[in-house]
Scaffold this active site. Structure first.
Site, PDB file in Angstrom:
ATOM      1  N   HIS A  36      48.385  41.674  41.205  1.00  0.00           N
ATOM      2  CA  HIS A  36      48.638  42.042  42.596  1.00  0.00           C
ATOM      3  C   HIS A  36      48.074  40.995  43.548  1.00  0.00           C
ATOM      4  O   HIS A  36      47.249  40.179  43.158  1.00  0.00           O
ATOM      5  CB  HIS A  36      47.982  43.392  42.913  1.00  0.00           C
ATOM      6  CG  HIS A  36      46.489  43.361  42.715  1.00  0.00           C
ATOM      7  ND1 HIS A  36      45.917  43.431  41.463  1.00  0.00           N
ATOM      8  CD2 HIS A  36      45.465  43.222  43.582  1.00  0.00           C
ATOM      9  CE1 HIS A  36      44.598  43.347  41.578  1.00  0.00           C
ATOM     10  NE2 HIS A  36      44.300  43.205  42.865  1.00  0.00           N
ATOM     11  N   HIS A 117      46.397  35.464  46.678  1.00  0.00           N
ATOM     12  CA  HIS A 117      46.363  35.016  45.289  1.00  0.00           C
ATOM     13  C   HIS A 117      46.580  36.188  44.345  1.00  0.00           C
ATOM     14  O   HIS A 117      46.454  37.340  44.738  1.00  0.00           O
ATOM     15  CB  HIS A 117      45.016  34.358  44.978  1.00  0.00           C
ATOM     16  CG  HIS A 117      43.869  35.320  44.993  1.00  0.00           C
ATOM     17  ND1 HIS A 117      43.300  35.777  46.166  1.00  0.00           N
ATOM     18  CD2 HIS A 117      43.206  35.953  43.980  1.00  0.00           C
ATOM     19  CE1 HIS A 117      42.327  36.632  45.866  1.00  0.00           C
ATOM     20  NE2 HIS A 117      42.254  36.761  44.546  1.00  0.00           N
TER      21      HIS A 117
END
Length: 172
Positions: A36, A117
């Site tokens: 995620h 990220h």
């Protein structure tokens, strides 16, 4: 009693599968949450607060249109911490959504600046980190996709995270 919540973007299955091919080996949180992009890291809230917050989140989602993300390379947060990740190129849409979500949730400001990220390795010793990062950072990652929703998650007693509610961008 308060529960721990977070707000994330889940990428496509293709990008999740790619991230998981590394996470299986290098991320002890592999089983706790799918790959995620964190938009708002863990915060505590009561049932009442979360009901209000979901209303706010629906309003925020409506104002933002779906947008493209591009995972461009493998990078690391060292020396701050031994986290290896797919770098997601920051875009104005992503940063705006992040800012608005964080402005509307009570609690302390995020610990770090927003660096979009997808974690693929963490909690590695210094030696492991430099070995793994040394071998991975040359791997090409070039993945683009459209994001059209974000998710409010909550943490279960066993430490895993599950979706509380999903918010579609630009939709009623």
């Amino acid at each position: 009693m308060s529960t721990k919540y977070g707000i994330v973007i889940f990428p496509s299955k293709k990008l999740q599968d790619l991230a998981n091919s590394y996470r299986k080996r290098y991320d002890p949180h592999y089983a706790l949450i799918p790959p995620h992009v964190t938009l708002r890291s863990g915060f505590e809230a009561s049932e009442e607060e979360i009901k209000e917050l979901t209303e706010t989140l629906h309003g925020i989602a409506k104002k933002h249109q779906p947008f493209q993300i591009n995972a461009s390379k493998i990078s690391s947060f060292q020396p701050v911490n031994n986290v290896i990740y797919f770098k997601v190129e920051p875009t104005s849409q992503l940063e705006e959504l992040h800012r608005e979500l964080n402005d509307n949730i009570a609690g302390e400001a995020p610990e770090y600046n927003f660096v979009p990220h997808i974690t693929i390795g963490q909690k590695l010793s210094n030696d492991e980190h430099s070995d793994v990062y040394g071998s991975l950072r040359m791997q090409p990652v070039n993945h683009e996709e459209v994001i059209d929703r974000f998710h409010l998650l909550y943490q279960l007693e066993n430490g895993s995270w599950t979706v509380y509610e999903t918010f579609r961008l630009g939709k009623e």
